[in-house]
Design a protein around this motif. Structure first.
Motif, PDB file in Angstrom:
ATOM      1  N   LEU A  63     -25.570 -35.327  17.723  1.00  0.00           N
ATOM      2  CA  LEU A  63     -25.130 -34.033  18.262  1.00  0.00           C
ATOM      3  C   LEU A  63     -24.446 -34.278  19.601  1.00  0.00           C
ATOM      4  O   LEU A  63     -25.006 -34.943  20.472  1.00  0.00           O
ATOM      5  CB  LEU A  63     -26.317 -33.091  18.458  1.00  0.00           C
ATOM      6  N   GLY A  64     -23.244 -33.752  19.763  1.00  0.00           N
ATOM      7  CA  GLY A  64     -22.569 -33.781  21.050  1.00  0.00           C
ATOM      8  C   GLY A  64     -22.710 -32.426  21.728  1.00  0.00           C
ATOM      9  O   GLY A  64     -22.597 -31.383  21.076  1.00  0.00           O
ATOM     10  N   VAL A  65     -22.957 -32.438  23.031  1.00  0.00           N
ATOM     11  CA  VAL A  65     -23.097 -31.207  23.805  1.00  0.00           C
ATOM     12  C   VAL A  65     -22.029 -31.202  24.891  1.00  0.00           C
ATOM     13  O   VAL A  65     -21.989 -32.105  25.732  1.00  0.00           O
ATOM     14  CB  VAL A  65     -24.497 -31.102  24.451  1.00  0.00           C
ATOM     15  N   ASP A  66     -21.169 -30.198  24.869  1.00  0.00           N
ATOM     16  CA  ASP A  66     -20.105 -30.088  25.867  1.00  0.00           C
ATOM     17  C   ASP A  66     -20.553 -29.132  26.967  1.00  0.00           C
ATOM     18  O   ASP A  66     -20.612 -27.927  26.757  1.00  0.00           O
ATOM     19  CB  ASP A  66     -18.822 -29.578  25.201  1.00  0.00           C
ATOM     20  N   LEU A  67     -20.867 -29.678  28.144  1.00  0.00           N
ATOM     21  CA  LEU A  67     -21.268 -28.841  29.285  1.00  0.00           C
ATOM     22  C   LEU A  67     -20.139 -28.662  30.290  1.00  0.00           C
ATOM     23  O   LEU A  67     -20.376 -28.201  31.398  1.00  0.00           O
ATOM     24  CB  LEU A  67     -22.489 -29.443  29.988  1.00  0.00           C
ATOM     25  N   ASP A  68     -18.936 -29.033  29.912  1.00  0.00           N
ATOM     26  CA  ASP A  68     -17.783 -28.874  30.793  1.00  0.00           C
ATOM     27  C   ASP A  68     -17.041 -27.591  30.417  1.00  0.00           C
ATOM     28  O   ASP A  68     -16.613 -27.445  29.273  1.00  0.00           O
ATOM     29  CB  ASP A  68     -16.856 -30.084  30.647  1.00  0.00           C
ATOM     30  N   PRO A  69     -16.869 -26.642  31.356  1.00  0.00           N
ATOM     31  CA  PRO A  69     -16.150 -25.406  31.031  1.00  0.00           C
ATOM     32  C   PRO A  69     -14.724 -25.634  30.542  1.00  0.00           C
ATOM     33  O   PRO A  69     -14.130 -24.746  29.930  1.00  0.00           O
ATOM     34  CB  PRO A  69     -16.153 -24.642  32.367  1.00  0.00           C
ATOM     35  N   GLN A  70     -14.159 -26.813  30.787  1.00  0.00           N
ATOM     36  CA  GLN A  70     -12.830 -27.113  30.253  1.00  0.00           C
ATOM     37  C   GLN A  70     -12.857 -27.300  28.739  1.00  0.00           C
ATOM     38  O   GLN A  70     -11.810 -27.266  28.086  1.00  0.00           O
ATOM     39  CB  GLN A  70     -12.275 -28.366  30.922  1.00  0.00           C
ATOM     40  N   GLY A  71     -14.046 -27.543  28.181  1.00  0.00           N
ATOM     41  CA  GLY A  71     -14.186 -27.649  26.733  1.00  0.00           C
ATOM     42  C   GLY A  71     -13.527 -28.871  26.133  1.00  0.00           C
ATOM     43  O   GLY A  71     -13.171 -28.882  24.942  1.00  0.00           O
ATOM     44  N   LEU A  99     -22.053 -28.892  20.072  1.00  0.00           N
ATOM     45  CA  LEU A  99     -22.238 -27.621  20.763  1.00  0.00           C
ATOM     46  C   LEU A  99     -21.031 -27.463  21.682  1.00  0.00           C
ATOM     47  O   LEU A  99     -20.967 -28.093  22.739  1.00  0.00           O
ATOM     48  CB  LEU A  99     -23.523 -27.623  21.593  1.00  0.00           C
ATOM     49  N   PRO A 100     -20.044 -26.679  21.292  1.00  0.00           N
ATOM     50  CA  PRO A 100     -18.803 -26.619  22.067  1.00  0.00           C
ATOM     51  C   PRO A 100     -18.931 -25.781  23.334  1.00  0.00           C
ATOM     52  O   PRO A 100     -19.931 -25.086  23.554  1.00  0.00           O
ATOM     53  CB  PRO A 100     -17.818 -25.978  21.082  1.00  0.00           C
ATOM     54  N   SER A 101     -17.891 -25.832  24.139  1.00  0.00           N
ATOM     55  CA  SER A 101     -17.838 -25.093  25.392  1.00  0.00           C
ATOM     56  C   SER A 101     -16.442 -24.526  25.572  1.00  0.00           C
ATOM     57  O   SER A 101     -15.490 -24.960  24.924  1.00  0.00           O
ATOM     58  CB  SER A 101     -18.177 -26.034  26.563  1.00  0.00           C
TER      59      SER A 101
END
Length: 260
Positions: free
Chosen positions: A35-43, A82-84
């Motif tokens: 699972l990848g988790v994107d915590l950067d608002p740039q997505g 988990l996208p951002s």
């Protein structure tokens, strides 16, 4: 339980997203549930792996409690994500209640049995999102470019790591500092390597033996919605990234049988 690795540096442009997507894809290719988790608002992580980040539910919805994590997890060719998107930039102001440092850890606990590895990509900042990533993580990978300003960013991370260890996550450790865009022929690169080794000692860690060279595949892969490992598996960058993957797997072991 999942092994959670956070890729972090408060300096931008050091290869965090390339590192995170390559770890995801490399582990997936070896048979791991990832699972990848994107915590950067740039997505960037979701975008680079082909997701339409402007028209999907995101980690922001999970952290504010309007969606379950299972509803938001999205499949990709490199593993689940988990996208951002830009909505996450409100986190610093919006997530201000007690216990906000544990929002991500609490959310990931619901799916920790479903994955072997969880890889977290972080913003180029030391804010509440970064702290959440540190609180949830077992280990940190700190990518840096062979530049003095990038080196300064690594040094400044130490205070945040110490605070998180003291207050929230005593098991947190730094797996290593990763040199990206590295060229052994340049004097500055060699000098930065020496300084990085000194900082690594202060962080009670190491500089990874894998040194990631520059290559056109790094810029081209996101346009095709792929990681470097999938887009250009025979490139020098992909070979370097597989060496990094070997170091990570040696550190934590491998819970799944290799893919055939």
């Amino acid at each position: 339980m999942s092994i959670i690795i956070t890729v972090t540096n408060q300096k931008g442009g050091v290869g965090k997203t390339t590192t995170a997507s390559s770890l995801m894809d490399g582990l997936r290719q070896r048979g791991a549930r990832v699972l990848g988790v994107d915590l950067d608002p740039q997505g960037s992580l979701g975008f680079c792996l082909g997701l339409d980040i402007e028209n999907c539910a995101t980690i922001y919805d999970v952290l504010k409690g309007s969606r379950t994590i299972q509803e938001v997890i999205t499949p990709s060719e490199c593993g689940d994500i988990l996208p951002s998107n830009i909505l996450l930039s409100a986190a610093e102001l919006e997530f201000n209640r007690p216990g906000r440092e544990f929002l991500l850890k609490t959310a990931l606990a619901e799916v920790s049995e479903d994955y072997d590895y969880i890889i977290i990509d972080t913003p180029p900042a030391l804010n509440v999102l970064t702290v959440n990533a540190y609180v949830a993580a077992d280990g940190l990978i700190i990518p840096m470019a062979p530049e003095i300003l990038s080196l300064l960013g690594v040094a400044q991370i130490r205070e945040t790591i110490d605070t998180v260890r003291r207050c929230y996550n005593s098991r947190l450790r730094v797996l290593g500092i990763l040199l990206n865009k590295y060229n052994q022929r340049f004097t500055l690169n060699r000098e930065v390597l020496e300084m990085a080794e000194q900082i690594a000692k202060q962080l009670d860690t190491k500089v990874f033996q894998a040194r990631i060279r520059s290559g056109v595949a790094v810029a081209e892969a996101p346009a095709h919605g792929e990681s470097v490992l999938s887009y250009a598996p025979d490139s020098k960058v992909a070979r370097d990234l597989r060496l990094l993957l070997n170091e990570v797997v040696r550190e934590y072991g491998f819970p799944s049988a290799p893919a055939r």
